[in-house]
Design a protein around this motif. Structure first.
Motif, PDB file in Angstrom:
ATOM      1  N   ILE A  31       0.768  -0.800   0.176  1.00 24.89           N
ATOM      2  CA  ILE A  31       0.225   0.470  -0.196  1.00 24.89           C
ATOM      3  C   ILE A  31       0.856   1.307  -0.617  1.00 24.89           C
ATOM      4  O   ILE A  31       2.256   1.428   1.116  1.00 24.89           O
ATOM      5  N   ASP A  32       0.556   2.546  -0.798  1.00 29.25           N
ATOM      6  CA  ASP A  32       1.107   3.235  -0.807  1.00 29.25           C
ATOM      7  C   ASP A  32       0.900   4.306   0.320  1.00 29.25           C
ATOM      8  O   ASP A  32      -0.216   4.715   0.616  1.00 29.25           O
ATOM      9  N   LEU A  33       1.719   4.600   0.677  1.00 30.63           N
ATOM     10  CA  LEU A  33       1.730   6.246   1.794  1.00 30.63           C
ATOM     11  C   LEU A  33       2.491   7.288   1.492  1.00 30.63           C
ATOM     12  O   LEU A  33       3.069   6.623   0.626  1.00 30.63           O
ATOM     13  N   THR A  34       1.657   8.108   2.687  1.00 29.40           N
ATOM     14  CA  THR A  34       2.112   9.713   1.877  1.00 29.40           C
ATOM     15  C   THR A  34       4.323   9.790   2.274  1.00 29.40           C
ATOM     16  O   THR A  34       4.380  10.225   1.022  1.00 29.40           O
ATOM     17  N   GLU A  35       4.059   8.428   2.746  1.00 32.98           N
ATOM     18  CA  GLU A  35       5.761   9.138   3.240  1.00 32.98           C
ATOM     19  C   GLU A  35       6.682   7.494   2.733  1.00 32.98           C
ATOM     20  O   GLU A  35       7.845   6.666   3.508  1.00 32.98           O
ATOM     21  N   GLY A  36       6.207   6.687   1.655  1.00 39.29           N
ATOM     22  CA  GLY A  36       6.504   5.310   1.394  1.00 39.29           C
ATOM     23  C   GLY A  36       5.942   3.987   0.846  1.00 39.29           C
ATOM     24  O   GLY A  36       4.914   4.666   1.026  1.00 39.29           O
ATOM     25  N   ARG A  37       6.516   3.444   1.164  1.00 41.39           N
ATOM     26  CA  ARG A  37       5.373   1.931   0.782  1.00 41.39           C
ATOM     27  C   ARG A  37       5.280   1.071   1.910  1.00 41.39           C
ATOM     28  O   ARG A  37       6.240   0.764   2.144  1.00 41.39           O
ATOM     29  N   ALA A  86      -2.932   3.557   6.728  1.00 41.80           N
ATOM     30  CA  ALA A  86      -2.927   2.509   5.906  1.00 41.80           C
ATOM     31  C   ALA A  86      -4.017   1.631   6.096  1.00 41.80           C
ATOM     32  O   ALA A  86      -4.731   0.943   5.558  1.00 41.80           O
ATOM     33  N   ARG A  87      -4.476   1.918   7.274  1.00 41.08           N
ATOM     34  CA  ARG A  87      -6.205   1.124   7.712  1.00 41.08           C
ATOM     35  C   ARG A  87      -6.750   2.137   7.081  1.00 41.08           C
ATOM     36  O   ARG A  87      -7.980   1.510   6.133  1.00 41.08           O
ATOM     37  N   ALA A  88      -6.714   3.188   5.593  1.00 43.68           N
ATOM     38  CA  ALA A  88      -7.800   3.825   6.069  1.00 43.68           C
ATOM     39  C   ALA A  88      -7.439   3.443   4.010  1.00 43.68           C
ATOM     40  O   ALA A  88      -9.076   3.224   3.602  1.00 43.68           O
ATOM     41  N   ALA A  89      -6.960   2.906   3.431  1.00 41.53           N
ATOM     42  CA  ALA A  89      -6.187   1.773   2.272  1.00 41.53           C
ATOM     43  C   ALA A  89      -6.866   0.978   2.341  1.00 41.53           C
ATOM     44  O   ALA A  89      -7.249   0.356   1.835  1.00 41.53           O
ATOM     45  N   LEU A  90      -6.884   0.143   3.804  1.00 41.20           N
ATOM     46  CA  LEU A  90      -6.642  -1.866   3.570  1.00 41.20           C
ATOM     47  C   LEU A  90      -7.888  -1.769   3.967  1.00 41.20           C
ATOM     48  O   LEU A  90      -8.955  -2.566   3.542  1.00 41.20           O
ATOM     49  N   GLU A  91      -8.670  -1.313   4.661  1.00 44.24           N
ATOM     50  CA  GLU A  91     -10.387  -2.168   5.511  1.00 44.24           C
ATOM     51  C   GLU A  91     -10.998  -2.058   3.912  1.00 44.24           C
ATOM     52  O   GLU A  91     -12.180  -2.420   4.178  1.00 44.24           O
ATOM     53  N   PRO A  92     -11.291  -0.281   3.360  1.00 43.28           N
ATOM     54  CA  PRO A  92     -11.862  -0.820   2.060  1.00 43.28           C
ATOM     55  C   PRO A  92     -12.000  -2.272   1.483  1.00 43.28           C
ATOM     56  O   PRO A  92     -12.901  -2.361   0.266  1.00 43.28           O
ATOM     57  N   LEU A  93     -10.312  -2.351   0.620  1.00 45.37           N
ATOM     58  CA  LEU A  93      -9.886  -3.628   0.512  1.00 45.37           C
ATOM     59  C   LEU A  93     -11.032  -5.273   1.216  1.00 45.37           C
ATOM     60  O   LEU A  93     -11.792  -5.660   0.301  1.00 45.37           O
ATOM     61  N   LEU A  94     -10.530  -5.338   2.741  1.00 46.92           N
ATOM     62  CA  LEU A  94     -11.263  -6.197   3.127  1.00 46.92           C
ATOM     63  C   LEU A  94     -12.664  -6.221   2.605  1.00 46.92           C
ATOM     64  O   LEU A  94     -12.655  -7.045   3.600  1.00 46.92           O
ATOM     65  N   GLU A  95     -12.859  -5.101   2.984  1.00 48.42           N
ATOM     66  CA  GLU A  95     -14.661  -4.900   3.264  1.00 48.42           C
ATOM     67  C   GLU A  95     -14.939  -5.020   2.481  1.00 48.42           C
ATOM     68  O   GLU A  95     -16.832  -5.482   1.702  1.00 48.42           O
ATOM     69  N   ALA A  96     -14.976  -5.276   1.145  1.00 49.96           N
ATOM     70  CA  ALA A  96     -15.698  -5.428  -0.489  1.00 49.96           C
ATOM     71  C   ALA A  96     -15.029  -7.156  -0.642  1.00 49.96           C
ATOM     72  O   ALA A  96     -15.127  -7.738  -1.764  1.00 49.96           O
TER      73      ALA A  96
END
Length: 112
Positions: A31-37, A86-96
């Motif tokens: 997951i790409d974050l503002t300051e890295g991956r 990271a949670r904001a990016a990963l949770e929608p993927l898990l919820e889907a």
């Protein structure tokens, strides 16, 4: 300070053994974050408990340990903002994920 691996999130993902959904193919490797991956690791494991709260045997499920980590020189205690991102990016993927797939995530700011 040298670069170290730091866990941002740790958790579990489970699905019925008969389910054909494969989280290793469905979820991104990072997951790409503002300051890295952040790198997402999925390891199939034995169920960490015998039964779910509703009495369903956990042996009827495939379990994965989910770990999201970053390489950084920063103090792990200062990475709470990264966890939220990271949670904001990963949770929608898990919820889907398809019906029958369950998951649980925890903040886990520890260097490995």
């Amino acid at each position: 300070m040298s670069e170290q691996a730091v866990r941002l999130l740790q958790g579990y993902l489970w699905l019925p053994r008969k389910h054909d959904w494969n989280p290793e193919r469905a979820l991104p490797a990072g997951i790409d974050l503002t300051e890295g991956r952040a790198v997402l690791l999925l390891d199939e494991i034995e169920p960490p408990f015998a039964f779910f709260d509703d009495g369903t045997p956990s042996a009827s499920q495939r379990f994965y340990q989910l770990t999201l980590l970053v390489l950084t020189e920063r103090d792990p205690n200062g990475l709470h903002g990264w966890v939220e991102e990271a949670r904001a990016a990963l949770e929608p993927l898990l919820e889907a994920s398809p019906p029958g797939v369950g998951w649980l995530l925890f903040e886990d700011l520890r260097a490995l």
